[in-house]
Structures are given as C-alpha cells and as structure tokens.
Design a protein around this motif. Structure first.
Motif, PDB file in Angstrom:
ATOM      1  N   LEU A 102      10.767  -0.196  -4.383  1.00  0.00           N
ATOM      2  CA  LEU A 102      10.106  -0.571  -3.131  1.00  0.00           C
ATOM      3  C   LEU A 102       8.722   0.052  -2.980  1.00  0.00           C
ATOM      4  O   LEU A 102       7.733  -0.674  -2.793  1.00  0.00           O
ATOM      5  N   ILE A 103       8.633   1.363  -3.046  1.00  0.00           N
ATOM      6  CA  ILE A 103       7.346   2.035  -2.811  1.00  0.00           C
ATOM      7  C   ILE A 103       6.298   1.625  -3.844  1.00  0.00           C
ATOM      8  O   ILE A 103       5.181   1.232  -3.469  1.00  0.00           O
ATOM      9  N   PRO A 104       6.607   1.652  -5.158  1.00  0.00           N
ATOM     10  CA  PRO A 104       5.582   1.213  -6.121  1.00  0.00           C
ATOM     11  C   PRO A 104       5.150  -0.245  -5.924  1.00  0.00           C
ATOM     12  O   PRO A 104       3.960  -0.556  -6.014  1.00  0.00           O
ATOM     13  N   ALA A 105       6.105  -1.123  -5.626  1.00  0.00           N
ATOM     14  CA  ALA A 105       5.753  -2.535  -5.423  1.00  0.00           C
ATOM     15  C   ALA A 105       4.861  -2.702  -4.197  1.00  0.00           C
ATOM     16  O   ALA A 105       3.865  -3.442  -4.237  1.00  0.00           O
ATOM     17  N   CYS A 106       5.191  -2.010  -3.119  1.00  0.00           N
ATOM     18  CA  CYS A 106       4.372  -2.107  -1.897  1.00  0.00           C
ATOM     19  C   CYS A 106       2.965  -1.573  -2.126  1.00  0.00           C
ATOM     20  O   CYS A 106       1.987  -2.179  -1.674  1.00  0.00           O
ATOM     21  N   LEU A 107       2.864  -0.447  -2.804  1.00  0.00           N
ATOM     22  CA  LEU A 107       1.540   0.125  -3.065  1.00  0.00           C
ATOM     23  C   LEU A 107       0.723  -0.763  -3.992  1.00  0.00           C
ATOM     24  O   LEU A 107      -0.481  -0.943  -3.782  1.00  0.00           O
ATOM     25  N   LEU A 108       1.372  -1.341  -4.987  1.00  0.00           N
ATOM     26  CA  LEU A 108       0.670  -2.256  -5.891  1.00  0.00           C
ATOM     27  C   LEU A 108       0.191  -3.498  -5.139  1.00  0.00           C
ATOM     28  O   LEU A 108      -0.966  -3.916  -5.279  1.00  0.00           O
ATOM     29  N   LEU A 109       1.048  -4.082  -4.330  1.00  0.00           N
ATOM     30  CA  LEU A 109       0.662  -5.277  -3.579  1.00  0.00           C
ATOM     31  C   LEU A 109      -0.432  -4.973  -2.564  1.00  0.00           C
ATOM     32  O   LEU A 109      -1.331  -5.796  -2.346  1.00  0.00           O
TER      33      LEU A 109
END
Length: 179
Positions: A102-109
C-alpha cells in the motif's frame, strides 16, 4: 512507542475530518446532480460548469474517501486469507501488506501524478467545454489523495506494531459476508 501513537492519532483525526467533508460532498453532489437534471428537463438548459462540478466532487470523494475508508477498516480485503488467520496473523498480514504494497504504491502514484498536476498548473489549464471549470485544482487531488492514503497507511502500521507489542488492541475481526 507513545510518540508514534500520538502521530497515528493525529493522522487518524485528520482523515476523520476529511471523511466528514466527504460525507457533506456526497450530499452536495446529489443536490447538484438532481438540480442540474431538473433544470435541464424543466427549462431545457444545462451548464457544463455544473456537470464538471459534479465530477470534481466525485473525484474528491474517491481520492480522499479512500484514506477515510482505510482508517475505518472498511476497505476491501482478500478474505480467503484473512478469515483463516489468528488475531496475530491478521496483524502481521495487515502490517506486511501495508508496508510493502500500500504505502509504496501510494507514494509511487503520488510521485508519478505530480508532473501531471504541475503541467496543468503551469499552463492554467481550463476545461475545453464552454462554461467549464479550471482543471488544475482537481488534478492536485490525485497526488494529494494518494499522499493521504499513504499517511493513513503509516498510521495503521504504527497501530499494528503497537498491537503486536501489546501496547494497544485493534479489532481485526472480519465476518464472512452473509449470502
């Protein structure tokens, strides 16, 4: 652990306030939609600005409502795994999923959507429709929404770590949907 739990509480409180705004936006979006439809059919008049305002409110609801929904633990789960785990197993699954997905995907997006907003802001992008609205403010909602979801993820990680240490208790019960 106390300072981290205080940070978690502050993030939770912020997302709770954002959720309250989203709840009001639901009502406003319905009123704008209904009013626009009634005016269109009663007076044969329509406004692109009002239509776009509906879309903007919906975008804010989706992007900021995600962090509020996550905070309230009402998000979609892969229940096939979650149902068969112990309380401790659920905490670990939540922790690993949030930290590594969740956190890596949100930061990437958020990172990838920032130039999309900046380009729109730089040119003062407007809607191509007659009477349409300014576009760049709603494009800011995309990275901001992902940042808020990542922040709520940080809050949930803190709470899961505290629960694993025995500092707090978290309700991870999940009931099988009735058919």
């Amino acid at each position: 652990m106390r300072p981290f739990l205080a940070l978690s509480a502050a993030i939770d409180q912020l997302n709770e306030k954002i959720g309250s705004v989203c709840n009001v936006l639901v009502l406003l979006a319905v009123l704008v939609s209904a009013g626009n439809a009634m005016i269109r059919y009663a007076f044969d008049y329509s406004s692109n600005g009002w239509l776009e305002l509906q879309w903007y409110m919906f975008a804010v609801l989706v992007m900021f409502g995600a962090s509020y929904t996550f905070k309230r633990n009402e998000h979609v789960r892969v229940e096939i795994f979650y149902l068969f785990l112990s309380e401790r197993g659920r905490l670990w699954l939540d922790l690993i999923g949030t930290l590594f997905f969740l956190i890596p995907a949100c930061l990437l997006l958020s990172y990838l959507s920032w130039p999309f907003f900046m380009q729109s802001y730089a040119v003062g992008e407007m809607s191509g429709n007659a009477g349409g609205l300014v576009r760049w403010p709603i494009k800011l909602v995309i990275p901001a929404g992902f940042v808020m979801l990542a922040l709520q993820g940080v809050s949930e990680v803190i709470k899961r770590v505290a629960a694993l240490q025995g500092s707090v208790t978290i309700d991870t019960t999940y009931e099988r949907p009735t058919q």
